[in-house]
Scaffold this active site. Structure first.
Site, PDB file in Angstrom:
ATOM      1  N   GLU A  70       0.832  -1.203   0.000  1.00 32.15           N
ATOM      2  CA  GLU A  70       0.000   0.000   0.000  1.00 32.15           C
ATOM      3  C   GLU A  70       0.868   1.255   0.000  1.00 32.15           C
ATOM      4  O   GLU A  70       1.785   1.329   0.815  1.00 32.15           O
ATOM      5  CB  GLU A  70      -0.938   0.060   1.211  1.00 32.15           C
ATOM      6  CG  GLU A  70      -1.970   1.172   1.056  1.00 32.15           C
ATOM      7  CD  GLU A  70      -2.903   1.316   2.256  1.00 32.15           C
ATOM      8  OE1 GLU A  70      -2.466   1.080   3.387  1.00 32.15           O
ATOM      9  OE2 GLU A  70      -4.056   1.670   2.035  1.00 32.15           O
ATOM     10  N   GLY A  81       3.504   1.883  10.901  1.00 35.30           N
ATOM     11  CA  GLY A  81       3.320   1.254  12.208  1.00 35.30           C
ATOM     12  C   GLY A  81       2.777  -0.145  12.051  1.00 35.30           C
ATOM     13  O   GLY A  81       3.130  -1.060  12.791  1.00 35.30           O
ATOM     14  N   ALA A  82       1.894  -0.306  11.045  1.00 34.64           N
ATOM     15  CA  ALA A  82       1.292  -1.612  10.766  1.00 34.64           C
ATOM     16  C   ALA A  82       0.605  -1.520   9.409  1.00 34.64           C
ATOM     17  O   ALA A  82       0.375  -0.422   8.892  1.00 34.64           O
ATOM     18  CB  ALA A  82       0.281  -1.985  11.840  1.00 34.64           C
ATOM     19  N   GLU A 114      -2.568  -3.497   6.987  1.00 33.78           N
ATOM     20  CA  GLU A 114      -3.725  -4.384   7.140  1.00 33.78           C
ATOM     21  C   GLU A 114      -3.884  -5.434   6.059  1.00 33.78           C
ATOM     22  O   GLU A 114      -5.008  -5.857   5.786  1.00 33.78           O
ATOM     23  CB  GLU A 114      -4.994  -3.525   7.177  1.00 33.78           C
ATOM     24  CG  GLU A 114      -5.384  -2.880   5.820  1.00 33.78           C
ATOM     25  CD  GLU A 114      -4.828  -1.497   5.597  1.00 33.78           C
ATOM     26  OE1 GLU A 114      -3.829  -1.154   6.238  1.00 33.78           O
ATOM     27  OE2 GLU A 114      -5.390  -0.752   4.784  1.00 33.78           O
ATOM     28  N   GLU A 140      -6.057  -2.299  12.590  1.00 32.99           N
ATOM     29  CA  GLU A 140      -5.769  -3.137  11.413  1.00 32.99           C
ATOM     30  C   GLU A 140      -6.875  -4.155  11.168  1.00 32.99           C
ATOM     31  O   GLU A 140      -7.195  -4.465  10.018  1.00 32.99           O
ATOM     32  CB  GLU A 140      -4.411  -3.841  11.577  1.00 32.99           C
ATOM     33  CG  GLU A 140      -3.233  -2.901  11.806  1.00 32.99           C
ATOM     34  CD  GLU A 140      -3.134  -1.770  10.804  1.00 32.99           C
ATOM     35  OE1 GLU A 140      -3.531  -1.952   9.641  1.00 32.99           O
ATOM     36  OE2 GLU A 140      -2.678  -0.675  11.189  1.00 32.99           O
ATOM     37  N   HIS A 196      -9.806  -2.708   9.435  1.00 28.07           N
ATOM     38  CA  HIS A 196      -9.583  -2.678   7.983  1.00 28.07           C
ATOM     39  C   HIS A 196      -9.978  -3.985   7.296  1.00 28.07           C
ATOM     40  O   HIS A 196     -10.222  -3.984   6.087  1.00 28.07           O
ATOM     41  CB  HIS A 196      -8.102  -2.460   7.688  1.00 28.07           C
ATOM     42  CG  HIS A 196      -7.652  -1.042   7.723  1.00 28.07           C
ATOM     43  ND1 HIS A 196      -8.301  -0.036   7.057  1.00 28.07           N
ATOM     44  CD2 HIS A 196      -6.579  -0.458   8.320  1.00 28.07           C
ATOM     45  CE1 HIS A 196      -7.635   1.104   7.248  1.00 28.07           C
ATOM     46  NE2 HIS A 196      -6.594   0.874   8.019  1.00 28.07           N
ATOM     47  N   GLU A 214      -9.359   4.636   6.396  1.00 27.99           N
ATOM     48  CA  GLU A 214      -8.634   5.077   7.591  1.00 27.99           C
ATOM     49  C   GLU A 214      -9.531   5.716   8.647  1.00 27.99           C
ATOM     50  O   GLU A 214      -9.242   5.639   9.835  1.00 27.99           O
ATOM     51  CB  GLU A 214      -7.509   6.043   7.187  1.00 27.99           C
ATOM     52  CG  GLU A 214      -6.474   5.418   6.252  1.00 27.99           C
ATOM     53  CD  GLU A 214      -5.883   4.128   6.787  1.00 27.99           C
ATOM     54  OE1 GLU A 214      -5.967   3.866   8.005  1.00 27.99           O
ATOM     55  OE2 GLU A 214      -5.338   3.354   5.969  1.00 27.99           O
TER      56      GLU A 214
HETATM   57 ZN   LIG Z   1      -5.066   2.127   8.654  1.00 30.27          ZN
END
Ligand SMILES: [Zn+2]
Length: 938
Positions: A176, A310-311, A313, A347, A350, A369
């Site tokens: 992404e 940070g992470a 999904e 996450e 998502h 988001e």
């Molecule tokens: Zn997100």
């Protein structure tokens, strides 16, 4: 590209890295809408759509490259002589490209063209004869190669050292928004969903994981396996993920596992997050009414330093920074504990909002988001009912969104984007925090049951497909109609998703007739007289002293025009408070008399009848409105007087979030000492409740509150705080055992070192030297900067500038910590700069960034003179010093504008004007952190 804003968790990351009170200022930098760079068309032609990918990839860890082959089933929507798709940094063997029709007949490829526009990343296949409408074809790439890059994007290389110190390599993905095209040729737009059949070749001692479960694993050579995964459901290319590594995994809990470095798994670091993941997934299934679509879920803790967000999904294979996911018993603070569950909730949210239903285009990334941000709080609150997450949502999400959304340059939620860098810039505070806050507003005016019902309809209707806001609104409309609500969801919501900024509702009362006038304007922080035609459909809710009901959140009045009046029949002594629980995304100002009525109540009556969220709202609105010249500071200080009764984290957070600005405004004035003594008095009540050590009676919010309280009251000079913290440090010194509560360790040590002796300072410094924990080391650095002994600070700075010192890598942080630690640190650093500016520059510190940051703490004529003298001494830095002087001059004007009102509060003179109606206060944005970021950019 600012990778920090990629699909992840803005607030958490910054809270991990820096103190909590900076986050809203930090986020301000991301809101500037990027102008369109040129007129390049970045969208693929609509003539061809992908149906199914069949991809085989093999990494080579000797050469850090990969090779692959693929075939894509496509459908020609229209007649087409070319096939255009995305490929970037791939070497494709043109002679092995084939286009076959349904009968296996080949269409001749006459050549390929790679777009020469660098960021278009198109790969165009030219055909001798046209593909026919409504026919399916197979596009075959017989061979391509790529680099396992070091960019943490696309298909990339990561590393870690095992327990024996040996370097281990792994290959992992981050797609992404536009990274999939770096791994295989694809139609890399979110609405072009297809199924993916993936095969990965891996070394014998490695495993591979992907979005779906492994189906077949076959040995294809002495040292290689071929893993084939189940075909996915229809999905966007940016959500495809895979990893080839020797990471280990936890045992499966229901259908979930966590992968991490083997030592982390062995030490149980993944046990807590796995338990949380299990609860979070169940809570989301309950909320949405839709079962998780996949048969398995893996979460990967990517070794530190090898994950840019940070992470992320990815559907069924979520990736995280190791520090964002794993639990360290000995050093995980209450904040971090909360952030682990929150990031999983984000996450996993998502998996429905983004993965099951994807945005039609990046323009609508807020549909991903915004909901993920909402769930970050909401679902964490379901799993931990006592964490007060939806109250925290107001201070940590709504307030931070508003503080970034109050500039003229802020973007609308539905902002379009084309190029990869424009797309990346959309992952900002508007997509995350503002959209989350607007979604909460929407939930409130619809009511939670209608909201949930509408979301279920939306997800059901658009699953495996792509959506735009109108799809969401029509599903919510259906639910609203079923419930008999007389609302036009689309009409209301379009004013929120297509209007930039945050509204300010101004409430003026007629105390004779009982009527109230509501006026809406866009709130621009730097211009109190700003007017424009922007209008929102604002759901007004209100409560009064005589009918203090904050639980019924039904909209009382829809404010759809610039101004509207209504007779509420209020008596002159009744206060009116608008925006119950601050569920609506808008600020509120009142006439002076109504402010006074609210203030009197907070100071004299049972102030707890006003909920914590509204107390936080009053503090944040009052301080923000004063800073922008709309409310007199004297009124604000009268409001803040009630804090002597306040002990709850949520309202106090609103104070601390704004406190640094207030302190900088006052700290060089004649009333500085009075200000400090006053706020020590205001915070004594909460300090005496919390003290410095944890108690069995602490709530989650008490634990989060304590570090903020200690930090502020010790800084302001509280003898009790300084003594109590020093006692704890000396206990550690004498017993050799660190019993400090980990959540407040930094703040306790900071408080202790303010008055501590050299031996105390040396003790903490030795802890820094001996600690192996990077988080702890930065805490000790921050504490060392709190010393109010100029000699120790000077020694600290000397060491930081010495390349051979263990402090050298923390150089930029140390400078920041010193000037922001209080007056002594600031004064010492200024003197240090005078003597050592050349050495600072030679230590690869940006002089202009440093001076710009320090200038934000200065606001007197004497300080301007000091900078002028600095310029005489160091003419080589004349431009940087001139810029700093301009900043200080602006701060002087701000101080001249606002200090009289604050002085009148303390000294009782009546010299201040009732309301300031002009002036452009200095924004003071992002000071400490922008400096660090500037350092890092060197
Ligand atoms: Zn997100």
């Amino acid at each position: 590209m600012d990778t920090l804003y990629k699909c992840y968790f803005v607030t958490v990351f910054f809270q991990l890295a820096y103190s909590q009170v900076f986050d809203t200022e930090l986020l301000a930098r991301s809101t500037v809408a990027k102008s369109r760079a040129n007129n390049v068309n970045y969208r693929l032609p609509s003539s061809i759509i992908p149906l199914k990918y069949d991809i085989t990839l093999e990494p080579n860890f000797n050469t850090d490259t990969f090779s692959g082959m693929s075939s894509i089933e496509i459908n020609a929507v229209e007649e087409a002589n070319t096939i255009t798709l995305h490929a970037y940094q791939l070497t494709i063997n043109e002679s092995l490209i084939e286009v076959l029709d349904a009968n296996g007949n080949s269409t001749k490829v006459t050549g390929v063209t790679e777009s020469d526009i660098a960021d278009q990343q198109f790969y165009i296949i030219n055909l001798e004869s046209a593909l026919q409408p409504n026919q399916n074809y197979t596009l075959v790439f017989g061979g391509f190669t790529g680099i396992l890059n070091n960019d943490l994007d696309g298909f990339y290389l990561a590393k870690y050292n095992d327990v024996n110190g040996n370097e281990r390599k792994l290959a992992i993905t981050q797609f992404e928004p536009t990274g999939a095209r770096r791994a295989f040729p694809c139609f890399d737009e979110p609405h072009l969903k297809a199924t993916f059949q993936l095969r990965l070749v891996r070394p014998i001692n490695y495993t591979s994981e992907a979005n779906t479960p492994l189906e077949i694993s076959a040995r294809i050579a002495e040292d290689k396996f071929l893993d084939e995964f189940q075909e996915t459901l229809p999905m966007s290319s940016y959500l495809v993920a895979f990893i080839i590594s020797d990471l280990n995994y936890t045992k499966k809990l229901h259908r979930q596992r966590i992968l991490a470095r083997p030592k982390e798994i062995e030490d149980g670091r993944a046990d807590f997050p796995l338990d949380q993941a299990n609860q979070v997934l169940r809570a989301l299934e309950n909320f949405t009414g839709i079962a998780f679509a996949l048969p398995k879920m893996d979460e990967v803790a990517v070794p530190e330093g090898y994950f840019s967000a940070g992470a992320m999904e990815n559907w069924g294979l979520v990736t995280y920074r190791e520090l964002s996911l794993l639990y360290y018993n000995e050093s995980t603070t209450e904040t971090r504990l909360e952030s682990i569950t929150s990031i999983i909730s984000h996450e996993y949210g998502h998996q429905w909002f983004g993965d099951l239903v994807s945005p039609l285009w990046w323009k609508y990334i807020w549909l991903n988001e915004g909901f993920a941000t909402y769930f970050e709080f909401y679902i964490t609150g379901v799993v931990h009912e006592d964490w007060e997450m939806m109250d925290q949502f107001v201070i940590r999400n709504v307030h931070s969104a508003m503080s970034s959304d109050q500039t003229l340059s802020t973007r609308i939620m539905n902002q379009d984007a084309g190029s990869p860098s424009e797309i990346s810039s959309l992952f900002d505070v508007i997509a995350y925090n503002k959209a989350g806050a607007v979604i909460r507003t929407m939930e409130t005016f619809l009511s939670t049951p209608v909201f949930k019902s509408g979301l279920n309809k939306y997800l059901t209707k658009k699953r495996y497909s792509a959506a735009q806001p109108s799809d969401l609104y029509s599903a919510l409309q259906e639910a609203a109609d079923e419930a008999g609500l007389n609302l036009n969801v689309s009409k209301i919501m379009t004013t929120w998703d297509s209007t930039p900024g945050v509204p300010l509702v101004t409430v003026t009362r007629n105390y004779d007739s009982g009527s109230v006038t509501f006026t809406q304007n866009r709130f621009i922080a730097t211009n109190p007289n700003y007017t424009s035609d922007e209008l929102w459909y604002i759901p007004i809710t209100y409560s009064t002293k005589s009918k203090a009901d904050f639980n019924d959140l039904t909209t009382d009045i829809w404010l759809t025009t610039a101004t509207a009046s209504e007779n509420l029949g209020l008596s002159a002594s009744d206060w009116l408070l608008v925006n119950k629980k601050q569920r609506g995304y808008y600020r509120v100002n009142y006439d002076e008399s109504n402010w006074k009525l609210i203030i009197d109540y907070l100071n004299r009556d049972n102030f707890e009848n006003i909920p914590i969220t509204n107390r936080a709202q009053l503090i944040d609105d009052a301080l923000t409105l004063a800073r922008s010249g709309r409310v007199n500071y004297r009124t604000v200080f009268e409001l803040l007087n009630y804090l002597s009764r306040e002990t709850h984290y949520v309202p106090l957070y609103a104070l601390f979030n704004n406190f640094d600005y207030l302190r900088r405004l006052v700290q060089h004035s004649t009333i500085s000492q009075m200000f400090q003594d006053h706020f020590v008095t205001l915070l004594e009540n909460v300090y005496n409740k919390l003290k410095v050590e944890e108690s069995a009676n602490d709530s989650h919010c008490d634990k989060r509150n304590r570090p903020n309280v200690i930090n502020s009251i010790c800084l302001l000079g509280s003898a009790a705080c300084r003594n109590d913290t020093l006692t704890l440090l000396r206990r550690w010194r004498s017993t050799g055992t660190n019993l400090l509560p980990v959540t407040a360790e930094q703040q306790i040590l900071c408080g202790a070192l303010r008055n501590g002796f050299e031996d105390d300072w040396n003790f903490v410094y030795n802890q820094f030297l001996s600690s192996q924990d990077s988080t702890r080391r930065t805490r000790y650095i921050a504490a060392l900067a709190c010393s109010e002994n100029p000699d120790l600070i000077t020694r600290f700075l000397n060491q930081a500038l010495n390349d051979g010192s263990p402090l050298a890598v923390y150089r930029a942080r140390i400078l920041t910590d010193v000037y922001s630690s209080g007056n002594v640190g600031l004064r010492t650093l200024l003197d240090y700069i005078k003597s050592n500016l050349t050495q600072i520059a030679e230590a690869r510190i940006s002089v202009s960034a440093l001076l710009a940051a320090v200038a934000n703490y200065l606001n007197t004529e004497e300080q301007i003179k000091e900078l002028q003298d600095l310029k005489t001494a160091y003419p080589a830095y004349g431009t940087a010093i001139d810029n700093a002087i301009s900043r200080v001059e602006s701060n002087v004007r701000t101080a001249n504008l606002y200090l009289p009102a604050i002085e009148s509060f303390y000294i009782g003179s009546d010299s201040s004007s009732a309301l300031i109606t002009s002036g452009r206060p200095q924004a003071f944005i992002c000071i400490a952190i922008s400096f660090i970021l500037a350092m890092l950019a060197l």
